[in-house]
Motif scaffolding. Structure first.
Motif, mmCIF file in Angstrom:
data_model
loop_
_atom_site.group_PDB
_atom_site.id
_atom_site.type_symbol
_atom_site.label_atom_id
_atom_site.label_comp_id
_atom_site.label_asym_id
_atom_site.label_seq_id
_atom_site.Cartn_x
_atom_site.Cartn_y
_atom_site.Cartn_z
ATOM 1 N N THR A 8 21.383 40.195 25.122
ATOM 2 C CA THR A 8 21.979 41.111 26.089
ATOM 3 C C THR A 8 23.473 41.249 25.821
ATOM 4 N N PRO A 9 23.917 42.378 25.261
ATOM 5 C CA PRO A 9 25.351 42.544 24.995
ATOM 6 C C PRO A 9 26.157 42.478 26.290
ATOM 7 N N VAL A 10 27.324 41.853 26.224
ATOM 8 C CA VAL A 10 28.201 41.776 27.382
ATOM 9 C C VAL A 10 28.710 43.182 27.704
ATOM 10 N N PRO A 11 28.623 43.616 28.963
ATOM 11 C CA PRO A 11 29.094 44.965 29.292
ATOM 12 C C PRO A 11 30.602 45.099 29.119
ATOM 13 N N HIS A 12 31.016 46.318 28.818
ATOM 14 C CA HIS A 12 32.448 46.632 28.739
ATOM 15 C C HIS A 12 32.849 47.211 30.092
ATOM 16 N N ILE A 13 33.845 46.609 30.726
ATOM 17 C CA ILE A 13 34.249 47.011 32.079
ATOM 18 C C ILE A 13 35.730 47.368 32.082
ATOM 19 N N GLU A 14 36.039 48.509 32.666
ATOM 20 C CA GLU A 14 37.427 48.922 32.827
ATOM 21 C C GLU A 14 37.688 49.294 34.280
ATOM 22 N N PHE A 15 38.915 49.040 34.717
ATOM 23 C CA PHE A 15 39.378 49.434 36.041
ATOM 24 C C PHE A 15 40.518 50.429 35.871
ATOM 25 N N ASP A 16 40.302 51.639 36.353
ATOM 26 C CA ASP A 16 41.328 52.677 36.274
ATOM 27 C C ASP A 16 41.881 52.826 34.861
ATOM 28 N N GLY A 17 41.006 52.689 33.868
ATOM 29 C CA GLY A 17 41.384 52.964 32.498
ATOM 30 C C GLY A 17 41.933 51.795 31.714
ATOM 31 N N ARG A 18 41.858 50.584 32.258
ATOM 32 C CA ARG A 18 42.336 49.411 31.524
ATOM 33 C C ARG A 18 41.243 48.348 31.535
ATOM 34 N N PRO A 19 41.197 47.508 30.506
ATOM 35 C CA PRO A 19 40.192 46.441 30.487
ATOM 36 C C PRO A 19 40.272 45.577 31.741
ATOM 37 N N ALA A 20 39.114 45.192 32.255
ATOM 38 C CA ALA A 20 39.062 44.425 33.494
ATOM 39 C C ALA A 20 39.743 43.067 33.337
ATOM 40 N N THR A 21 40.539 42.709 34.334
ATOM 41 C CA THR A 21 41.149 41.388 34.402
ATOM 42 C C THR A 21 40.413 40.565 35.464
ATOM 43 N N GLU A 22 40.724 39.278 35.509
ATOM 44 C CA GLU A 22 40.133 38.423 36.547
ATOM 45 C C GLU A 22 40.486 38.949 37.933
ATOM 46 N N GLU A 23 41.712 39.410 38.094
ATOM 47 C CA GLU A 23 42.142 39.956 39.386
ATOM 48 C C GLU A 23 41.338 41.211 39.741
ATOM 49 N N ASP A 24 41.108 42.066 38.755
ATOM 50 C CA ASP A 24 40.312 43.276 38.997
ATOM 51 C C ASP A 24 38.913 42.924 39.487
ATOM 52 N N LEU A 25 38.293 41.951 38.825
ATOM 53 C CA LEU A 25 36.905 41.617 39.135
ATOM 54 C C LEU A 25 36.748 40.995 40.517
ATOM 55 N N ARG A 26 37.850 40.587 41.125
ATOM 56 C CA ARG A 26 37.782 40.112 42.502
ATOM 57 C C ARG A 26 37.501 41.261 43.473
ATOM 58 N N ILE A 27 37.799 42.478 43.058
ATOM 59 C CA ILE A 27 37.588 43.617 43.962
ATOM 60 C C ILE A 27 36.113 43.771 44.306
ATOM 61 N N PRO A 28 35.200 43.944 43.311
ATOM 62 C CA PRO A 28 33.793 44.024 43.694
ATOM 63 C C PRO A 28 33.243 42.721 44.254
ATOM 64 N N ALA A 29 33.825 41.584 43.840
ATOM 65 C CA ALA A 29 33.328 40.299 44.322
ATOM 66 C C ALA A 29 33.675 40.061 45.790
ATOM 67 N N LEU A 30 34.886 40.462 46.200
ATOM 68 C CA LEU A 30 35.357 40.153 47.552
ATOM 69 C C LEU A 30 35.400 41.362 48.474
ATOM 70 N N TYR A 31 35.533 42.563 47.909
ATOM 71 C CA TYR A 31 35.608 43.778 48.722
ATOM 72 C C TYR A 31 34.555 44.761 48.217
ATOM 73 N N GLY A 32 33.299 44.370 48.341
ATOM 74 C CA GLY A 32 32.218 45.123 47.707
ATOM 75 C C GLY A 32 31.841 46.419 48.385
ATOM 76 N N PHE A 33 32.461 46.757 49.518
ATOM 77 C CA PHE A 33 32.140 48.012 50.196
ATOM 78 C C PHE A 33 32.568 49.177 49.314
ATOM 79 N N GLY A 34 31.610 49.989 48.900
ATOM 80 C CA GLY A 34 31.932 51.092 48.009
ATOM 81 C C GLY A 34 30.706 51.911 47.679
ATOM 82 N N HIS A 35 30.770 52.623 46.577
ATOM 83 C CA HIS A 35 29.698 53.526 46.176
ATOM 84 C C HIS A 35 29.726 53.645 44.660
#
Length: 270
Positions: A8-35
């Motif tokens: 299973t290849p590791v997914p490529h994740i970007e936030f607002d056009g930049r590679p995801a950081t640990e801080e970015d990944l806290r957004i879906p982890a802690l503030y998952g309300f979205g669409h």
């Protein structure tokens, strides 16, 4: 830390056009309300791109009272595809509004391309209807829970039903039925999937009517009155062979017609 099996290849994740950081990944982890919306990209093109962009904008306005610009989404998806080195891919675009933010954060996830398995599916009905089903959103506990129970019971997917055993949608799909003259979509609150919409449009172009009417598990509107059934989502279309203990024939002509209706939808460059 999440680990992935070697296949299973590791997914490529970007936030607002930049590679995801640990801080970015806290957004879906802690503030998952979205669409989100999920789409399949082939050679940099997408069927139903316009409806996908409209879905993101409408959901964002409803949840956060903010628009999502379609050109911005396309730019971010192109950037993420380039970052992943892919022209063919499964792509998800999630929208979040973390506390204190004044602009929607867009997370773009790029994985390997996917297609729905072609075998006929079996569905287990479950008593679950999603809140605000018109919004496609991540982390839906009920869908995951009942989908897991369905697989454990030997089925491929859960079929969600509202009170009164009213059929609404699959756990991860829309469901359609064939009565010998028309494709029938359940006339109940459900997510209007992009593939479902493209099939409706393609069937109309081919002169094949597509209608909405109440569908229940039993009774005069019961699923047993239909000759065949199918499910669809962004990964494709597949026939249904069984709902609970009710068997359905696989209508090969219908499946060819559905495939042709979907293929007739134009592809747009991201």
């Amino acid at each position: 830390m999440t680990t992935y099996p070697p296949s299973t290849p590791v997914p490529h994740i970007e936030f607002d056009g930049r590679p995801a950081t640990e801080e970015d990944l806290r957004i879906p982890a802690l503030y998952g309300f979205g669409h989100f919306t999920a789409l399949q990209v082939r050679d940099g093109r997408v069927r139903g791109l316009g409806p996908h962009l409209a879905r993101l904008d409408a959901a964002n306005r409803e949840l956060f009272a903010l628009p999502v610009d379609g050109d911005r989404v396309r730019e971010l998806v192109r950037h993420a595809l380039d970052g992943a080195g892919r022209r063919d891919a499964s792509v998800r675009v999630n929208g979040y509004l973390p506390p204190g933010a004044t602009r929607t954060t867009l997370m773009v996830t790029v994985r390997e391309p996917a297609a729905m398995p072609s075998w006929a599916r079996s569905l287990m009905s479950v008593p679950y209807a999603r809140t605000a089903p018109h919004i496609k959103r991540p982390g839906e506990f009920g869908q995951t829970y009942y989908g897991m129970l369905a697989v454990r019971a030997g089925f491929d997917e859960a079929l969600l039903t509202a009170p009164g055993a009213v059929v609404t949608e699959g756990a991860t799909t829309n469901i359609g039925f064939w009565d010998g003259a028309s494709v029938v979509w359940p006339g109940a609150p459900a997510l209007a999937g992009i593939t479902m919409a493209l099939l409706e449009q393609g069937l109309a172009r081919a002169g094949r009517p597509s209608v909405r009417r109440p569908v229940t598990l039993e009774g005069p509107d019961g699923v047993g009155r239909y000759r065949s059934a199918f499910v669809c989502n962004s990964q494709g279309i597949a026939p249904v062979r069984r709902i609970d203990g009710i068997e359905f024939a696989v209508d090969e002509e219908l499946m060819r017609d559905l495939g042709a209706a979907y293929d007739s939808a134009p592809e747009d460059a991201v």
